[in-house]
Design a protein around this motif. Sequence first.
Motif, mmCIF file in Angstrom:
data_model
loop_
_atom_site.group_PDB
_atom_site.id
_atom_site.type_symbol
_atom_site.label_atom_id
_atom_site.label_comp_id
_atom_site.label_asym_id
_atom_site.label_seq_id
_atom_site.Cartn_x
_atom_site.Cartn_y
_atom_site.Cartn_z
ATOM 1 N N GLY A 123 97.956 -43.430 27.955
ATOM 2 C CA GLY A 123 96.723 -43.658 29.004
ATOM 3 C C GLY A 123 95.425 -43.755 28.426
ATOM 4 N N GLY A 124 95.256 -43.731 27.168
ATOM 5 C CA GLY A 124 94.057 -43.727 26.718
ATOM 6 C C GLY A 124 93.545 -45.287 26.110
ATOM 7 N N HIS A 125 92.394 -45.421 25.726
ATOM 8 C CA HIS A 125 91.873 -46.737 25.344
ATOM 9 C C HIS A 125 91.896 -46.770 23.468
ATOM 10 C CE1 HIS A 125 90.843 -47.577 29.261
ATOM 11 N NE2 HIS A 125 90.372 -46.120 29.466
ATOM 12 N N LEU A 126 91.220 -47.750 23.136
ATOM 13 C CA LEU A 126 91.402 -47.907 21.737
ATOM 14 C C LEU A 126 90.041 -48.297 21.029
ATOM 15 C CD1 LEU A 126 94.682 -50.135 21.459
ATOM 16 C CD2 LEU A 126 94.391 -47.827 21.331
ATOM 17 N N ARG A 127 89.768 -47.569 19.754
ATOM 18 C CA ARG A 127 88.782 -48.118 19.009
ATOM 19 C C ARG A 127 89.423 -48.622 17.624
ATOM 20 N NH1 ARG A 127 83.281 -44.892 16.454
ATOM 21 N NH2 ARG A 127 84.312 -45.336 14.214
ATOM 22 N N VAL A 128 88.832 -49.710 17.205
ATOM 23 C CA VAL A 128 89.513 -50.124 16.068
ATOM 24 C C VAL A 128 87.994 -50.890 15.444
ATOM 25 C CG1 VAL A 128 91.740 -51.009 16.595
ATOM 26 C CG2 VAL A 128 90.023 -52.461 16.890
ATOM 27 N N GLY A 129 88.298 -51.209 13.994
ATOM 28 C CA GLY A 129 87.150 -52.000 13.253
ATOM 29 C C GLY A 129 87.144 -51.435 11.796
ATOM 30 N N MET A 130 86.294 -52.109 10.841
ATOM 31 C CA MET A 130 86.329 -51.956 9.322
ATOM 32 C C MET A 130 85.372 -50.757 9.098
ATOM 33 S SD MET A 130 85.860 -56.062 8.157
ATOM 34 C CE MET A 130 85.946 -55.568 6.371
ATOM 35 N N GLU A 131 84.845 -50.198 10.138
ATOM 36 C CA GLU A 131 84.344 -48.988 9.941
ATOM 37 C C GLU A 131 85.196 -47.774 9.583
ATOM 38 O OE1 GLU A 131 81.784 -45.189 12.057
ATOM 39 O OE2 GLU A 131 81.566 -47.428 12.778
ATOM 40 N N ASP A 132 86.350 -47.872 10.314
ATOM 41 C CA ASP A 132 87.625 -47.127 10.346
ATOM 42 C C ASP A 132 88.795 -47.499 9.304
ATOM 43 O OD1 ASP A 132 86.220 -45.841 12.432
ATOM 44 O OD2 ASP A 132 86.967 -47.159 13.786
ATOM 45 N N THR A 133 88.862 -48.652 9.245
ATOM 46 C CA THR A 133 89.847 -49.016 7.909
ATOM 47 C C THR A 133 89.925 -50.397 7.490
ATOM 48 O OG1 THR A 133 92.365 -49.146 7.749
ATOM 49 C CG2 THR A 133 91.449 -50.261 10.001
ATOM 50 N N LEU A 134 89.983 -50.270 6.355
ATOM 51 C CA LEU A 134 89.899 -51.827 5.434
ATOM 52 C C LEU A 134 91.340 -52.186 5.204
ATOM 53 C CD1 LEU A 134 86.737 -50.432 3.238
ATOM 54 C CD2 LEU A 134 86.698 -52.157 5.200
ATOM 55 N N THR A 135 92.443 -51.646 5.707
ATOM 56 C CA THR A 135 93.706 -52.190 5.026
ATOM 57 C C THR A 135 94.414 -52.481 6.557
ATOM 58 O OG1 THR A 135 93.632 -50.638 3.462
ATOM 59 C CG2 THR A 135 95.896 -51.653 4.135
ATOM 60 N N PHE A 136 94.788 -53.812 6.571
ATOM 61 C CA PHE A 136 95.626 -54.141 7.726
ATOM 62 C C PHE A 136 96.934 -53.946 7.972
ATOM 63 C CE2 PHE A 136 97.771 -57.418 10.335
ATOM 64 C CZ PHE A 136 97.031 -57.248 11.499
ATOM 65 N N ALA A 137 97.630 -53.723 6.656
ATOM 66 C CA ALA A 137 99.017 -53.308 6.344
ATOM 67 C C ALA A 137 98.911 -52.964 4.830
ATOM 68 C CB ALA A 137 100.102 -54.535 6.746
ATOM 69 N N LYS A 138 100.280 -52.232 4.323
ATOM 70 C CA LYS A 138 100.326 -51.913 3.128
ATOM 71 C C LYS A 138 99.873 -53.202 2.365
ATOM 72 C CE LYS A 138 103.240 -49.021 -0.121
ATOM 73 N NZ LYS A 138 104.292 -48.144 -0.354
ATOM 74 N N GLY A 139 99.183 -52.850 1.247
ATOM 75 C CA GLY A 139 98.859 -54.031 0.272
ATOM 76 C C GLY A 139 98.127 -55.309 0.805
#
Length: 282
Positions: A225-241
């Motif tokens: 039931g929570g909300h989401l934060r995403v972005g390039m501050e938090d990750t620079l990889t969309f999927a492995k490789g």
Amino acid sequence: MTGAPTGKTLITVAPTGAEASKEAVPNLPATLDELVATAKACEAAGAALIHVHIRDADARPTLDPGLLREAVAALRAETSLVVQLSTGGSVHDRYEDRLRVLDAGPDSCSLTMGTVNFGDEVFMNPWPFIVELYQQARDRRIVPEFELFDLGHIAALHRLLGTYGLPHGGAVHCDLVMGVPGGMPGTAAALVAAVQALPDAVTSWSATGVGRTTLPVALAALSAGGHLRVGMEDTLTFAKGRPVRDNAQLVSRAARLATIAQRPPMSPGEARSLLRMKECLV
């Protein structure tokens, strides 16, 4: 935690941060024009709130007051997004500079509820600074987002609300920051433990999965039931490789996941209502 879970998902985008360099990540939005273009693309993809760090002319993290005011004004002129400024800056910024962020007049500000090891660094947030930031934000009618890196930060939030009362507007929105080396792990078990420990006054919460924990945390948050934060501050990889193409790619994936969970993305106006801001444009 009070309040029924919303039928929609607040998607926050954190496009830049203070860690990655422009040299290493050329598609990181660092200039004001890049930030505004990113914000517009992310709003179109489903984001309702933008968490902002800014860079100087050399793409270095800065808390320059003039540049912060320019960023807030430009984002308001070009988007409908809720504008949240980081009061964390980089781990090297002085407390007085972090407090001065509020002078730019954002809709919201981050408020980290304790000191945490941040990789090889230490992100300092002593209790007197937390209280001062909280009180100044309330006086200026700026809605804080409480950043919680560990269960001890949740205990500090209990203490803060119990001692000083509710923030401006009365909503209490938290973000569980998970997967930072030194903080709580980005696992479903850790998320459940954190949510169960939240104060009853909390009206909404989101979760951030750093690095490879992005997807596990997002899925766990949606299921709880929570909300989401995403972005390039938090990750620079969309999927492995596969490196992230841009922030809108991460927002689009979050929006798809939220829609699959039958909790589609909310609009910026709906986000303002959720956070009980001074202007609720639903």
